[in-house]
Design a protein around this motif. Structure first.
Motif: not given
Ligand SMILES: [Fe+2]
Length: 386
Positions: A301, A308, A331, A337
């Motif tokens: 995604h 994140e 992320h 990722h």
């Molecule tokens: Fe994620």
């Protein structure tokens, strides 16, 4: 905190005379609110005026030391490498910051008893990974243990007791109030039937401590990333009663009831708290998706609009290789990722996961601190090469 709570003695009507039983005068009312007069508020009643400052001491700069480094790189921080320190505040290590929040780690060894603390900048979320004890505040005490979130509204004066020296805390300081997710509340603030937790799960403050003591009481107050030291004439825990909606509280991650489905459920089902600038999610042990062709591991995604951050607490982390307790992954928004090589295939046919993790998704990019770089493993970005 959308639930009314009261403790101790309060007058029948707000803003009216509240006489002390010994006839020595009146209690002193204080409105304790946020977001001007629009947010949560409580009314508390002091034995003494809460304004009697004897001395103003020096201030210490607590500004996180930001490093100029690549912000578009996936990273992993070895959180348990943060060294324990005796003092509760000194043990705090900011890792990732932006103008909305500070995300950090702490390993305090000693109870905070020498002074009092107040964060005037931010609501605080303390996630207890290791240790147990009691959060002691002006408005009562909240006992805590492994897995508890403690939510401490800005302006709350507190101390904290730990039962042992082995404590690990993942914390977030938020410049906007920390609330329950709006979509789980009705018009009146009550949590709805599809909410993954309900009011019974809250750990409300209890055992109100009322100290009628004169002396020199140091309150360290964080404001604008400086720690100010003010000496007050009376013990700040001199409240005989309060009521309202603004107070410290706790919630155990183990009481979060996961929402599952036939196919993979997106991260919002794990949402536990919301603010104007980030969300907090709890990844808890749960049954996996039950469609016959389901893939339990998440899909790749692109979180293009948020950074994140995942703090790994316990269990097997199904979509990751080489992840252990206390690790933090970052992320960043802007690049996709997803599961590590083999993780997707490994997840097929699995019935459940024991993973336990806390995720913070910020809507604005995060910056790294000098301490973050010291904890960075430096190679995580390449860990998707099979
Ligand atoms: Fe994620």
């Amino acid at each position: 905190m959308p639930i009314y709570h009261k403790s101790g003695n309060i007058p029948a009507k707000r803003h009216t005379q509240f006489e002390k039983p010994d006839g020595s005068g009146f209690y002193y009312e204080q409105l304790f609110g946020t977001v001007g007069f629009d947010g949560m508020a409580s009314l508390m009643y002091h034995i003494h005026r809460p304004t009697e400052v004897i001395q103003v001491g020096d201030s210490i700069d607590l500004s996180p030391k930001i490093v100029d480094t690549n912000q578009l790189m996936m990273r992993k921080f070895i959180g348990f490498n943060v060294l324990p320190k005796e003092d509760f505040l000194e043990s705090r290590v900011p890792i990732l910051v932006n103008k909305d929040c500070i995300i950090g780690l702490a390993a305090p060894q000693k109870s905070l008893r020498d002074y009092f603390y107040k964060n005037a900048d931010a609501d605080e979320l303390l996630f207890i990974h290791k240790g147990s004890g009691t959060l002691r505040t002006q408005l009562g005490n909240v006992s805590f243990e492994y897995g508890d979130y403690l939510i401490i509204p800005r302006g709350m004066i507190y101390q904290i007791d730990f039962d042992t020296i082995d404590n690990r805390i993942f914390y977030v300081e938020s410049h906007s109030p920390i609330y329950t997710p709006k979509r789980y509340r009705n018009y009146f603030g009550q949590l709805l039937e599809h909410s993954p937790y309900c009011e019974r799960d809250y750990k409300l403050p209890e055992n109100l401590e009322t100290h009628d003591e004169q002396g020199e009481f140091v309150i360290k107050i964080k404001k604008q990333n400086k720690l100010h030291s003010l000496v007050y004439r009376y013990h700040p825990f001199d409240v005989v009663g309060f009521d309202g909606y603004n107070y410290p509280w706790g919630f155990s991650i183990h009481n979060f009831e996961p929402i599952t489905g036939r196919i993979h459920q997106p991260p919002p089902v794990h949402q536990t708290f919301q603010t104007d600038a980030f969300v907090v999610c709890s990844f808890c042990p749960r049954l996996f998706d039950y469609h016959p062709k389901a893939i339990p591991a998440p899909y790749n995604h692109s979180n293009i609009d948020s950074d994140e951050v995942i703090y790994y607490v316990d269990g097997d982390f199904m979509s990751r290789n080489d992840i252990a307790q206390g690790h933090i992954t970052l992320h960043p928004g802007g690049i996709p990722h997803g599961p590590h090589p083999g993780a997707m295939e490994r997840s097929i046919g699995k019935k459940e996961t024991q993973e336990l993790a806390v995720m913070v998704d910020t809507f604005r990019p995060l910056l790294l601190t000098e301490d973050a770089l010291k904890l960075d493993d430096g190679k995580y970005f390449g860990s998707w090469i099979g």
